[in-house]
Scaffold this motif. Sequence first.
Motif, PDB file in Angstrom:
ATOM      1  N   HIS A  44     -11.408  20.684   3.081  1.00  0.00           N
ATOM      2  CA  HIS A  44      -9.647  20.725   2.303  1.00  0.00           C
ATOM      3  C   HIS A  44      -9.091  19.957   3.324  1.00  0.00           C
ATOM      4  O   HIS A  44      -8.138  19.275   2.676  1.00  0.00           O
ATOM      5  N   THR A  69      -8.332  35.272   7.595  1.00  0.00           N
ATOM      6  CA  THR A  69      -8.397  36.099   6.309  1.00  0.00           C
ATOM      7  C   THR A  69      -7.405  37.634   6.204  1.00  0.00           C
ATOM      8  O   THR A  69      -8.630  38.302   6.977  1.00  0.00           O
ATOM      9  N   TYR A 172      -0.198  41.639  -0.920  1.00  0.00           N
ATOM     10  CA  TYR A 172      -1.017  40.940  -1.261  1.00  0.00           C
ATOM     11  C   TYR A 172      -1.922  40.965   0.638  1.00  0.00           C
ATOM     12  O   TYR A 172      -1.645  40.839   1.533  1.00  0.00           O
ATOM     13  N   ARG A 174      -3.981  37.627   2.286  1.00  0.00           N
ATOM     14  CA  ARG A 174      -2.898  36.882   2.585  1.00  0.00           C
ATOM     15  C   ARG A 174      -5.179  35.388   3.486  1.00  0.00           C
ATOM     16  O   ARG A 174      -5.382  36.383   4.754  1.00  0.00           O
ATOM     17  N   LYS A 175      -4.361  34.211   3.697  1.00  0.00           N
ATOM     18  CA  LYS A 175      -5.081  33.477   4.106  1.00  0.00           C
ATOM     19  C   LYS A 175      -3.865  32.948   5.337  1.00  0.00           C
ATOM     20  O   LYS A 175      -3.166  32.277   4.496  1.00  0.00           O
ATOM     21  N   CYS A 177      -3.959  29.809   8.363  1.00  0.00           N
ATOM     22  CA  CYS A 177      -4.457  28.312   8.842  1.00  0.00           C
ATOM     23  C   CYS A 177      -2.746  28.362   9.562  1.00  0.00           C
ATOM     24  O   CYS A 177      -1.577  28.507   9.581  1.00  0.00           O
ATOM     25  N   MET A 186       0.581  28.371   8.190  1.00  0.00           N
ATOM     26  CA  MET A 186       0.501  28.460   7.020  1.00  0.00           C
ATOM     27  C   MET A 186      -0.284  29.527   6.440  1.00  0.00           C
ATOM     28  O   MET A 186      -0.838  29.903   6.667  1.00  0.00           O
ATOM     29  N   LYS A 188      -1.107  31.777   2.327  1.00  0.00           N
ATOM     30  CA  LYS A 188      -1.443  31.904   1.507  1.00  0.00           C
ATOM     31  C   LYS A 188      -1.974  33.121   0.593  1.00  0.00           C
ATOM     32  O   LYS A 188      -2.823  33.951   1.741  1.00  0.00           O
ATOM     33  N   ARG A 189      -0.920  33.275   0.141  1.00  0.00           N
ATOM     34  CA  ARG A 189      -1.302  34.534  -0.987  1.00  0.00           C
ATOM     35  C   ARG A 189      -1.996  34.994  -1.713  1.00  0.00           C
ATOM     36  O   ARG A 189      -1.881  34.073  -2.403  1.00  0.00           O
ATOM     37  N   LEU A 190      -3.030  35.607  -1.683  1.00  0.00           N
ATOM     38  CA  LEU A 190      -4.239  35.832  -2.467  1.00  0.00           C
ATOM     39  C   LEU A 190      -3.947  36.585  -3.623  1.00  0.00           C
ATOM     40  O   LEU A 190      -2.604  37.932  -3.529  1.00  0.00           O
TER      41      LEU A 190
END
Length: 222
Positions: A44, A69, A172, A174-175, A177, A186, A188-190
């Motif tokens: 990605h 994560t 949440y 989270r991932k 990076c 960065m 990302k809320r999962l």
Amino acid sequence: MTSASATLPTPARLAGAAPASRVEQLKSRPRRPGEASFFFYDAHFKADAVKVLPGEYFVHDEDLLIMTTLGSCIAACLWDRQRRVGGLNHFMLPEGSGDSGRYGSFAMELLINELLKRGATRSSMEAKVFGGGAVISGMSSLNVGQKNTEFVLDYLKTERIPVVSKDVMDVYPRKVCFFPASGRAMVKRLAPAQGETVVAQDREAAAKAQPLASAGGSVDLF
């Protein structure tokens, strides 16, 4: 007379063997206690990457992607804005028995000490903090995520390392990076429904990486 065998090309030269990739080089490097070792190529981001499991940390001065994560756990991303070196840890509880990166007090020491070895100074460090979510339904009374969050923010305040951004608590997983050379992070809320799965994975990874000490006072992980 020079021996003919001394001038013969090696098989590698004949084949034109390419140098080992950075991922291969990192995999073959000796691992320090608690240092992450799961290296891969992230399609990605189109970048070499390392995944930090519970109880681990990683420090680097190139823009290798460091990712993790989180459920109720915390990841602290520390970056030296002058030396341009950074690192990330992943801890599960504020305190516990024994020297283990699963516990915040030891995890923060591991991360800061490794940065100092790479030439960083406390006066030029800054932090980004992620995690501490209340991700398991019915377990909010234990406030693990809140306790982890309060611990790391208090710790950084005591160490006079400014927190320049954070995404903590709430419900949440989270991932995260982090690129350690630039300090870019960065998150990302999962989906909240993934929380229990994330925590189960964390527990399994922690059990494999660093078994709990048998001494009294050990804490169940959840």
